[in-house]
Scaffold this motif. Structure first.
Motif, short mmCIF file in Angstrom:
data_model
loop_
_atom_site.label_atom_id
_atom_site.label_comp_id
_atom_site.label_asym_id
_atom_site.label_seq_id
_atom_site.Cartn_x
_atom_site.Cartn_y
_atom_site.Cartn_z
N THR A 44 0.87 -1.18 0.00
CA THR A 44 0.00 0.00 0.00
C THR A 44 0.91 1.23 0.00
O THR A 44 2.13 1.10 0.09
CB THR A 44 -0.93 0.06 1.25
N THR A 45 0.30 2.39 -0.01
CA THR A 45 1.09 3.63 -0.02
C THR A 45 1.97 3.74 1.22
O THR A 45 3.03 4.37 1.20
CB THR A 45 0.14 4.84 -0.11
N THR A 49 5.71 5.25 1.64
CA THR A 49 6.12 6.25 2.64
C THR A 49 7.35 5.77 3.41
O THR A 49 8.24 6.56 3.71
CB THR A 49 4.96 6.59 3.59
N THR A 160 -2.73 2.10 13.58
CA THR A 160 -2.62 3.56 13.57
C THR A 160 -4.00 4.20 13.56
O THR A 160 -4.27 5.14 14.32
CB THR A 160 -1.79 4.01 12.35
N THR A 188 -5.77 3.66 5.90
CA THR A 188 -5.57 4.17 7.26
C THR A 188 -6.68 5.16 7.59
O THR A 188 -7.18 5.19 8.73
CB THR A 188 -4.19 4.84 7.38
N TYR A 227 -11.08 17.75 -3.00
CA TYR A 227 -10.17 18.76 -2.43
C TYR A 227 -10.57 20.17 -2.84
O TYR A 227 -10.53 21.10 -2.03
CB TYR A 227 -8.72 18.46 -2.84
N GLY A 269 -0.28 10.90 8.04
CA GLY A 269 0.32 10.33 6.84
C GLY A 269 0.82 11.39 5.88
O GLY A 269 0.65 12.60 6.11
N SER A 270 1.42 10.90 4.82
CA SER A 270 1.94 11.83 3.81
C SER A 270 1.86 11.19 2.43
O SER A 270 2.85 11.02 1.76
CB SER A 270 3.37 12.22 4.14
N THR A 271 0.61 10.83 2.05
CA THR A 271 0.42 10.20 0.74
C THR A 271 0.80 11.16 -0.39
O THR A 271 1.16 10.72 -1.46
CB THR A 271 -1.05 9.78 0.53
N PHE A 290 2.56 15.47 14.86
CA PHE A 290 2.70 14.17 14.21
C PHE A 290 2.22 13.07 15.15
O PHE A 290 2.55 13.05 16.33
CB PHE A 290 4.16 13.93 13.83
N PHE A 291 1.43 12.16 14.61
CA PHE A 291 0.94 11.03 15.41
C PHE A 291 1.67 9.76 15.00
O PHE A 291 1.75 9.43 13.81
CB PHE A 291 -0.57 10.83 15.21
N ALA A 293 1.82 5.65 16.02
CA ALA A 293 1.17 4.60 16.81
C ALA A 293 2.12 3.99 17.84
O ALA A 293 1.70 3.68 18.97
CB ALA A 293 0.64 3.52 15.87
N LEU A 350 1.82 2.37 -7.24
CA LEU A 350 1.65 3.05 -5.95
C LEU A 350 2.49 4.31 -5.89
O LEU A 350 2.04 5.36 -5.45
CB LEU A 350 2.04 2.11 -4.79
N ALA A 351 3.73 4.20 -6.35
CA ALA A 351 4.63 5.36 -6.30
C ALA A 351 4.12 6.48 -7.20
O ALA A 351 4.29 7.66 -6.90
CB ALA A 351 6.04 4.95 -6.71
N GLY A 353 0.98 7.04 -7.76
CA GLY A 353 -0.33 7.48 -7.27
C GLY A 353 -1.47 7.15 -8.22
O GLY A 353 -2.47 7.87 -8.26
N PRO A 357 -8.05 2.50 -5.36
CA PRO A 357 -8.25 2.24 -3.93
C PRO A 357 -9.22 1.09 -3.66
O PRO A 357 -9.22 0.54 -2.56
CB PRO A 357 -8.80 3.56 -3.39
N1 NAP Z 1 1.90 7.78 11.40
C1 NAP Z 1 1.82 6.48 11.34
O1 NAP Z 1 2.12 5.79 12.32
C2 NAP Z 1 1.28 5.82 10.09
C3 NAP Z 1 0.90 4.47 10.12
C4 NAP Z 1 0.29 3.91 8.98
C5 NAP Z 1 0.15 4.67 7.82
N2 NAP Z 1 0.59 5.96 7.83
C6 NAP Z 1 0.51 6.76 6.61
O2 NAP Z 1 -0.81 6.85 6.13
C7 NAP Z 1 -0.78 7.14 4.72
C8 NAP Z 1 -1.80 6.26 4.01
O3 NAP Z 1 -1.28 4.97 3.83
P1 NAP Z 1 -2.22 3.78 3.28
O4 NAP Z 1 -1.32 2.61 3.10
O5 NAP Z 1 -3.43 3.70 4.12
O6 NAP Z 1 -2.61 4.37 1.83
P2 NAP Z 1 -3.49 3.68 0.65
O7 NAP Z 1 -4.58 2.88 1.21
O8 NAP Z 1 -2.56 3.04 -0.30
O9 NAP Z 1 -4.17 4.99 0.03
C9 NAP Z 1 -3.66 5.67 -1.04
C10 NAP Z 1 -4.36 7.00 -1.22
O10 NAP Z 1 -3.43 8.05 -1.02
C11 NAP Z 1 -3.60 9.08 -2.02
N3 NAP Z 1 -2.38 9.03 -2.84
C12 NAP Z 1 -1.47 8.04 -2.87
N4 NAP Z 1 -0.44 8.32 -3.69
C13 NAP Z 1 -0.69 9.53 -4.19
C14 NAP Z 1 0.01 10.38 -5.09
N5 NAP Z 1 1.19 10.02 -5.64
N6 NAP Z 1 -0.56 11.55 -5.39
C15 NAP Z 1 -1.72 11.90 -4.83
N7 NAP Z 1 -2.42 11.13 -3.96
C16 NAP Z 1 -1.91 9.97 -3.64
C17 NAP Z 1 -4.87 8.72 -2.74
O11 NAP Z 1 -5.94 9.18 -1.91
P3 NAP Z 1 -6.82 10.51 -2.09
O12 NAP Z 1 -7.17 10.63 -3.55
O13 NAP Z 1 -8.01 10.22 -1.23
O14 NAP Z 1 -5.96 11.64 -1.57
C18 NAP Z 1 -4.85 7.20 -2.65
O15 NAP Z 1 -6.10 6.60 -2.83
C19 NAP Z 1 0.67 6.90 4.28
O16 NAP Z 1 1.37 8.11 4.11
C20 NAP Z 1 1.24 6.13 5.44
O17 NAP Z 1 2.63 6.23 5.58
C21 NAP Z 1 1.15 6.55 8.92
#
Ligand code: NAP
Length: 367
Positions: A44-45, A49, A160, A188, A227, A269-271, A290-291, A293, A350-351, A353, A357
């Motif tokens: 996944t994304t 990240t 998370t 997420t 958006y 996150g930082s998608t 920043f959060f 888990a 994925l990279a 985007g 989904p």
């Molecule tokens: N802080 C933490 O502890 C933690 C833990 C887990 C995950 N995360 C973060 O949460 C984020 C989501 O991860 P996930 O695995 O849940 O994602 P995912 O299910 O793969 O969701 C991907 C979504 O992100 C957006 N996106 C992805 N790549 C893009 C790009 N290149 N340009 C524009 N939009 C893009 C799109 O959503 P939209 O069109 O809706 O914008 C896409 O549907 C990640 O950054 C991840 O690192 C953080």
């Protein structure tokens, strides 16, 4: 094994670019070593990240390649113990944990218990313990082989979603009556929306035009906006921003629009960004926080509430795993891709985007 023993390395300068190479010969196992044969892993994304922060947070260090230009992007998945010289770790046992995209991973088992073991390899100290633990499925009473694909995809994410909602709920949502969630199509994000179903707070999705229909189909949010339509939301409701996109320009718009009614900015996150810019002089209102888990779990450990947390969390998580693939109205369909070459294509999408989904990607290793 047909494709053994290979690994898929990631070019650091272009995360979508991968290189399939042979794993250097590791010789005979020595005392304490365990050879894990990866069977299935999710993409996944979140994995993208990890790579984007490979240098900043240290994810490149977890599985060293001996090269500066290529790293091993971490993934989560299930493996079988192919060989073991560690007491208490039996050949054939199934484990869940953190892996490189590779046929096999050699680990140095320590802290072996009935529930699992950790990899004591010195390079793994770069990340918190939670990333270095291998859970023995046989000892996990919530483990269900039928849910492995769902678990591989959501287990690293849902913790998370769940802990972030716990944190916000404990803080009474910082006085907010509405949560605005960016990258609402991410797993997420909608995991968090699921956790919020019973809370007395409005949960509003922000997403791209491409993913709007998918987000609406989930029925997990009270409203869905693209958006571009952010400024059409009423600005006088106390609002909390749950940020999965991490996009600095979007954040400025959110802060400017809600102004003094923005109660908190929770950056998860930082998608849509490859840098966490927490210090932005142009930002109006609360500074993003920043959060993480792992910090939340450490706090439970310190307070002695970890066991009680896990009891509640694991039961809820299993319900969520089943919900997302519920046969009559699944939230996503899980697509199994065969082998590392197929994984390379998923990583590229994925990279870039451009992933759908509505599909969750699991890679099976060919044997
Ligand atoms: N802080 C933490 O502890 C933690 C833990 C887990 C995950 N995360 C973060 O949460 C984020 C989501 O991860 P996930 O695995 O849940 O994602 P995912 O299910 O793969 O969701 C991907 C979504 O992100 C957006 N996106 C992805 N790549 C893009 C790009 N290149 N340009 C524009 N939009 C893009 C799109 O959503 P939209 O069109 O809706 O914008 C896409 O549907 C990640 O950054 C991840 O690192 C953080």
């Amino acid at each position: 094994m047909t494709d053994a023993n290979h690994r898929l390395m990631t070019r650091k300068a272009d995360i979508g670019d991968t290189l399939n190479t042979a794993i250097p010969d590791q010789g005979e196992l020595v005392e304490g070593e365990v050879l894990l044969a990866l069977d299935r892993f999710s993409l996944t994304t979140n994995n993208i990240t990890y790579a984007a922060y490979g240098d900043a947070i240290g994810y490149w260090k977890v599985f060293p390649t001996g090269r500066d230009d290529y790293g091993l992007m971490p993934v989560w998945g299930f493996a079988d113990v192919a060989a073991s010289r560690a007491e208490g770790v039996e050949v054939g046992a199934r484990v869940f944990g953190y892996f490189p995209m590779a046929d096999t991973l050699l680990v140095q088992a320590e802290k072996v218990s009935r529930g699992g073991f950790a990899d004591a390899s010195p390079w793994r100290k770069a990340v918190p313990d939670i990333y270095n633990r291998y859970v023995l499925c046989a000892a996990d009473r919530h483990y269900d082989p039928a849910l492995e694909n769902s678990e591989a995809i959501f287990r690293p994410l849902f913790v998370t979603s769940y802990t972030a909602v716990d944190f916000l709920r404990d803080a009474r949502f910082f006085g907010a009556k509405r949560i605005v969630v960016s990258s609402a199509s991410s797993k997420t994000a909608y995991g968090a929306a699921w956790c919020l179903e019973q809370d007395d707070i409005e949960v509003v999705a922000l997403t791209g035009a491409r993913n709007r229909a998918f987000v609406e189909s989930l029925g997990a949010y009270d409203a869905v906006h693209e958006y571009d339509a952010l400024e059409s939301l009423s600005a006088d409701v106390p609002t909390l921003y749950l940020d999965l996109a991490g996009d600095p320009a979007l954040r400025r718009r959110v802060h400017a629009h809600f102004g003094r009614h923005l109660t908190y900015d929770c950056l998860v996150g930082s998608t849509q960004s490859d840098g966490f810019t927490l210090d932005d002089p142009e930002l109006v209102g609360p500074k993003p926080v920043f959060f993480f888990a792992a910090t939340c779990l450490d706090q439970h450990r310190e307070r002695g509430t970890l066991h009680a947390f896990y009891e509640r969390f694991l039961a809820d998580q299993k319900t969520f795993f089943a919900r997302v693939i519920e046969p009559t109205s699944p939230w996503i369909s899980i697509v199994e891709h065969q082998g590392l070459e197929a994984a390379a294509k998923v990583v590229r999408a994925l990279a870039d985007g451009v992933s759908d989904p509505a599909e969750g990607a699991v890679v099976r290793i060919n044997r």
